[in-house]
Design an enzyme around this catalytic site. Structure first.
Site, PDB file in Angstrom:
ATOM      1  N   SER A 218       0.714  -1.373  -0.190  1.00 31.92           N
ATOM      2  CA  SER A 218      -0.103   0.384  -0.188  1.00 31.92           C
ATOM      3  C   SER A 218       0.740   1.767   0.493  1.00 31.92           C
ATOM      4  O   SER A 218       1.097   1.730  -0.862  1.00 31.92           O
ATOM      5  CB  SER A 218      -1.238  -0.405   0.935  1.00 31.92           C
ATOM      6  OG  SER A 218      -1.686   1.127   0.795  1.00 31.92           O
ATOM      7  N   HIS A 219       0.954   1.579   0.885  1.00 32.78           N
ATOM      8  CA  HIS A 219       1.214   3.506   1.363  1.00 32.78           C
ATOM      9  C   HIS A 219       2.642   2.841   2.109  1.00 32.78           C
ATOM     10  O   HIS A 219       3.797   4.018   1.919  1.00 32.78           O
ATOM     11  CB  HIS A 219       0.982   4.426   2.138  1.00 32.78           C
ATOM     12  CG  HIS A 219       0.524   3.619   2.921  1.00 32.78           C
ATOM     13  ND1 HIS A 219      -0.581   2.766   3.694  1.00 32.78           N
ATOM     14  CD2 HIS A 219       0.505   3.771   4.924  1.00 32.78           C
ATOM     15  CE1 HIS A 219      -0.726   2.076   4.712  1.00 32.78           C
ATOM     16  NE2 HIS A 219      -0.191   3.448   5.618  1.00 32.78           N
TER      17      HIS A 219
ATOM     18  N   ASP B 266      -2.252   6.304  -3.249  1.00 31.21           N
ATOM     19  CA  ASP B 266      -0.933   5.985  -3.075  1.00 31.21           C
ATOM     20  C   ASP B 266      -0.611   4.589  -3.996  1.00 31.21           C
ATOM     21  O   ASP B 266      -1.024   4.872  -5.201  1.00 31.21           O
ATOM     22  CB  ASP B 266      -1.766   5.202  -1.681  1.00 31.21           C
ATOM     23  CG  ASP B 266      -2.865   4.234  -1.999  1.00 31.21           C
ATOM     24  OD1 ASP B 266      -3.526   4.054  -2.807  1.00 31.21           O
ATOM     25  OD2 ASP B 266      -2.605   3.233  -1.014  1.00 31.21           O
TER      26      ASP B 266
ATOM     27  N   ASP C 268      -1.367   1.830  -4.227  1.00 31.32           N
ATOM     28  CA  ASP C 268      -1.607   0.594  -4.645  1.00 31.32           C
ATOM     29  C   ASP C 268      -2.885   1.533  -5.096  1.00 31.32           C
ATOM     30  O   ASP C 268      -3.830   0.505  -5.765  1.00 31.32           O
ATOM     31  CB  ASP C 268      -1.844  -0.804  -4.081  1.00 31.32           C
ATOM     32  CG  ASP C 268      -3.115  -0.736  -2.627  1.00 31.32           C
ATOM     33  OD1 ASP C 268      -2.847   0.379  -2.169  1.00 31.32           O
ATOM     34  OD2 ASP C 268      -3.882  -1.169  -2.310  1.00 31.32           O
TER      35      ASP C 268
ATOM     36  N   ASP D 150      -6.060   2.827  -3.472  1.00 30.80           N
ATOM     37  CA  ASP D 150      -6.829   2.709  -3.330  1.00 30.80           C
ATOM     38  C   ASP D 150      -7.715   3.819  -1.976  1.00 30.80           C
ATOM     39  O   ASP D 150      -8.279   3.782  -1.620  1.00 30.80           O
ATOM     40  CB  ASP D 150      -7.121   1.143  -2.290  1.00 30.80           C
ATOM     41  CG  ASP D 150      -5.843   1.209  -1.261  1.00 30.80           C
ATOM     42  OD1 ASP D 150      -5.225   1.624  -1.494  1.00 30.80           O
ATOM     43  OD2 ASP D 150      -6.017  -0.046  -0.078  1.00 30.80           O
ATOM     44  N   ARG D 151      -6.100   4.422  -1.965  1.00 30.92           N
ATOM     45  CA  ARG D 151      -5.836   5.910  -0.838  1.00 30.92           C
ATOM     46  C   ARG D 151      -6.176   7.284  -2.201  1.00 30.92           C
ATOM     47  O   ARG D 151      -5.886   6.862  -2.934  1.00 30.92           O
ATOM     48  CB  ARG D 151      -5.275   5.820   0.541  1.00 30.92           C
ATOM     49  CG  ARG D 151      -4.927   4.367   0.674  1.00 30.92           C
ATOM     50  CD  ARG D 151      -3.847   4.818   1.500  1.00 30.92           C
ATOM     51  NE  ARG D 151      -3.661   2.857   2.655  1.00 30.92           N
ATOM     52  CZ  ARG D 151      -4.320   2.703   3.676  1.00 30.92           C
ATOM     53  NH1 ARG D 151      -4.663   4.479   4.519  1.00 30.92           N
ATOM     54  NH2 ARG D 151      -3.791   1.863   4.185  1.00 30.92           N
TER      55      ARG D 151
ATOM     56  N   LYS E 122     -11.591   0.014  -0.765  1.00 28.93           N
ATOM     57  CA  LYS E 122     -11.740   1.174  -1.147  1.00 28.93           C
ATOM     58  C   LYS E 122     -10.947   1.464  -1.950  1.00 28.93           C
ATOM     59  O   LYS E 122     -10.338   0.509  -2.953  1.00 28.93           O
ATOM     60  CB  LYS E 122     -11.012   1.841   0.179  1.00 28.93           C
ATOM     61  CG  LYS E 122      -9.719   1.073   0.476  1.00 28.93           C
ATOM     62  CD  LYS E 122      -8.647   2.248   1.481  1.00 28.93           C
ATOM     63  CE  LYS E 122      -7.164   1.615   2.170  1.00 28.93           C
ATOM     64  NZ  LYS E 122      -7.568   0.604   3.185  1.00 28.93           N
TER      65      LYS E 122
END
Length: 564
Positions: free
Chosen positions: A121-122, A292, A294, A296-297, A393
Site C-alpha cells: 500500500s502506502h 497511494d 496500490d 486505493d487511497r 476502498k
C-alpha cells in the site's frame, strides 16, 4: 523443443512462526522474503491450502500488484504454485500490474474464488523497502479473520509445498497461455488482461462521463493536478482522466509505476505528497488529488492547496451522493465509517435518515455489510473512500465522485466544504502517528492505558487546559458485534469520550512491517466556530491525550512521526 508435460514437485520446507496476516495481509521488509528460505513459498502455499480442494480445483484466481520491487519474482512463484495446487485459471494484469480496486472489480466480474494482491500500500518500496501479500476472497474484499487465521495456522505447521518450477509465463503479451501439467489438474491457463479496461468500464456505468468530460475539457473547464506518486494508479489516471475525459497530459504527474516509487513513500497525505501541495498553492489548479502505491487511497485538495480531511471528504460525498448517477438508480441503503474516523458522517446520516454503521478499521467489515445489502457508501480517516461497486476502498472512484459534485454544483472545493460546515457544524480532526516504536513498549503502554481508562473512577474525571475543561463521559475498549453474522471483534481501540462529544482514541496500527505504530486520533465538534485552524482548536485535547498516555515519556519520542 521439449513438449512433455510440466513436472509438479513436492519440496520439503520448515514453518515460520511470524506469517500471521494482518488487516492488510502479510507485510515484511523485502529482505525477509529474499533471505529466508522458502518464506514466500510457504505463505503462498498456505493461502492455497486454506481453500478446500473441491473449491480450488479448476477455479479462477486473480493476481496483480502495485509494481513495487519483488513484484515480478513473487508472481513467478504464485503462477508455479497455483498450477501445482489445482487452480484452473489465473487472470493476471499485464506486466503483473493491477491496482487493488481493479483486482476487486475483476474478481467479481469473472466470479473468481479470490485474488492475490502484491502490495504494501502506502509503505516504502525498493530493495530496502516493504513488500506485502494480501488474499481477497470471492466477494472481492479482504479475507475475513477466520480465513486469515486458517492461513496462519497452516503456515505454522507446514512441512512441504508443491510447485511446478519449469512453468514460465509471458506477462507482456495480452491473451491466454495454456500449459500441460504432469498431474490430474489440467488444463492450466493463464490469461494476461488489460489492467485498466474492466475497471474503467465499471466506472463508466457509475459516473456521467459526458458531464465529467465537459467539466475537465469543455468550454469552461477546470484545471486539475493528479499525482500518482509513481504507484500503480498512474496508467489508470492517464487512460481515464487524460485520454477519455480530456484532461491535458500535464495534469497527471508521476504516472509511471516505479519499483521504489521514485525513492519516495507513496502515501497521499500532506507530508509525503508535499510536491502536489506546493504545486497547488499558487492557485493555477482548481482541484488536486494524490494516490497511494496500490491506488486505493486518496487525498483531496482545492485551489491554493485547501486541504479536505478524509473524514470531511466522506461526509461531503455522502451529503452530495445523488450527484453520482449510480446512486440515483440504486438508492442508498446505508453509510459507514471506521470508529476512529470523525463523526462528521454521522451528522449527514442523521439529517438524511440513512442508517449509519461504526466499524473497526479494516475494509472487510464494510464488505460484510455491503454483501448483506445494508451499506452503499463508506470511508475511513486514513484516506480511504469507497462504495458497494467493489469491496475495496477506491482512490480513483473518490476523485471522480468529487469531480461529479463539482460538475453539478459548479462551486470550488473550498466553498463546498465550507458550506458543509455551515450546514452541519465542523468536526475538527487530527491524527498523530508515532511510527517504529518498540513493539513491547507499545503493547505495555496500551495495556496500562486500558486498565486506567476502563476503571470506573476514570469516568467523570475532569481535565483542564488553560480555560478549557473536559469531563469524561465514557471510556472503553471498542468491541464490534457484526450486525450481519454476529461475529465479535474485540480490542479495536481505546476510546475516551467527553461530555461535549469530543473524542480521544488510541490504536496500535497493523499496517507496518517494522516495529509498531501508535496512533492518537482527536475529534472535536464545533457548531459555530467552523473556520479556525485545526491544530489550534485541538491543542487542548492533544495535551490531554499525551498527559493521559504518557506516550512521550514511555517511548522517548518528543513528537509524532506524521501529523494528518
Amino acid at each position: 523443443m521439449d513438449n512433455s508435460p510440466l513436472q509438479v514437485l513436492t519440496v520439503p520446507t520448515a514453518p515460520y512462526p511470524d506469517q500471521r496476516p494482518g488487516t492488510s495481509g502479510l507485510r515484511k521488509k523485502v529482505f525477509v522474503f529474499q533471505s529466508r528460505r522458502h518464506y514466500l513459498h510457504n505463505f503462498i502455499h498456505s493461502i492455497f491450502s486454506s481453500i478446500d480442494l473441491r473449491d480450488r480445483q479448476g477455479s479462477t484466481v486473480v493476481v496483480g500488484g502495485d509494481g513495487r520491487f519483488f513484484n515480478r519474482t513473487a508472481i513467478d512463484v504464485i503462477v508455479q504454485m497455483a498450477a501445482a495446487n489445482g487452480v484452473g485459471r489465473l487472470i493476471i494484469g499485464q506486466h503483473g500490474i493491477m491496482c487493488t480496486p481493479a483486482i476487486s472489480c475483476v474478481i467479481r466480474k469473472y466470479k473468481a474464488i479470490g485474488g492475490i494482491i502484491l502490495t504494501a500500500s502506502h509503505n516504502p518500496g525498493g530493495p530496502d523497502g516493504d513488500f506485502g501479500i494480501k488474499f481477497n476472497t470471492a466477494n472481492g474484499g479482504p479475507a475475513k479473520e477466520e480465513v486469515t487465521n486458517k492461513i496462519f495456522q497452516i503456515s505454522k505447521t507446514l512441512d512441504e509445498f508443491v510447485i511446478c518450477p519449469r512453468l514460465r509465463v509471458d506477462l507482456t503479451t495480452l491473451g491466454k497461455q495454456a500449459f500441460d501439467l504432469e498431474n490430474k489438474f489440467k488444463p492450466f491457463t493463464v490469461e494476461v488482461v488489460d489492467s485498466v479496461e474492466s475497471y474503467a468500464n465499471m466506472l463508466r456505468n457509475i459516473f456521467d462521463f459526458a458531464a465529467l468530460k465537459d467539466l475537465l475539457s469543455g468550454e469552461n473547464h477546470i484545471k486539475i493536478r493528479l499525482d500518482a506518486m509513481h504507484g500503480v494508479v498512474g496508467p489508470y489516471v492517464r487512460r481515464i482522466l487524460c485520454e477519455e475525459l480530456g484532461c491535458p497530459a500535464n495534469s497527471a504527474i508521476n504516472c509511471v509505476p516505479v519499483e521504489d516509487f521514485g525513492g519516495r513513500r507513496p502515501d497521499p497525505n500532506l507530508t509525503y505528497a508535499a510536491d502536489l501541495v506546493d504545486s497547488m498553492r499558487d492557485g493555477q489548479y482548481d482541484f488536486g488529488a494524490a494516490f497511494d502505491g496500490d491506488g486505493d487511497r486518496n487525498m483531496i485538495l482545492g485551489k491554493h492547496g485547501f486541504f479536505v480531511t478524509p473524514s470531511d471528504s466522506v461526509a461531503v460525498i455522502a451529503d452530495n451522493i445523488f450527484c453520482i448517477p449510480y446512486f440515483q438508480h440504486a438508492g442508498v441503503r446505508g453509510f459507514a465509517r471506521s470508529m476512529p474516523t470523525s463523526a462528521a458522517l454521522d451528522r449527514v446520516a442523521k439529517a438524511t435518515k440513512i442508517e449509519l454503521y461504526e466499524t473497526p478499521t479494516g475494509w472487510k467489515f464494510f464488505g460484510n455489510l455491503m454483501d448483506a445489502g445494508r451499506l452503499s457508501f463508506c470511508g475511513e480517516e486514513n484516506y480511504g473512500t469507497g462504495a458497494d461497486h467493489i469491496r475495496e476502498k477506491d482512490g480513483l472512484w473518490a476523485v471522480l465522485a468529487w469531480l461529479s459534485i463539482l460538475a453539478t454544483r459548479r462551486q470550488s472545493v473550498e466553498d463546498i466544504v465550507k458550506d458543509h460546515w455551515i450546514k452541519y457544524g465542523r468536526n475538527y480532526f487530527t491524527r498523530y502517528d508515532y511510527e517504529n516504536i518498540d513493539i513491547d513498549t507499545a503493547c505495555e503502554m496500551m495495556e496500562e492505558l486500558e486498565i486506567m481508562i476502563t476503571d470506573k473512577s476514570f469516568v467523570k474525571q475532569r481535565f483542564a487546559v488553560e480555560d478549557k475543561i473536559y469531563q469524561v463521559e465514557k471510556a472503553d475498549t471498542f468491541d464490534y458485534t457484526d450486525p450481519v453474522d454476529s461475529t465479535i471483534s474485540r480490542n479495536q481501540g481505546l476510546r475516551i469520550i467527553f461530555s461535549d462529544g469530543s473524542r480521544i482514541i488510541y490504536r496500535l496500527s497493523g499496517t507496518g512491517s517494522d516495529g509498531a505504530t501508535v496512533r492518537i486520533y482527536i475529534d472535536s465538534y464545533e457548531k459555530e466556530q467552523v473556520f479556525e485552524d485545526t491544530q489550534v482548536m485541538l491543542a487542548s485535547l492533544a495535551t490531554i491525550a499525551l498527559k493521559i498516555s504518557q506516550l512521550h515519556q514511555r517511548t522517548g519520542r518528543s513528537g509524532p512521526s506524521v501529523i494528518t
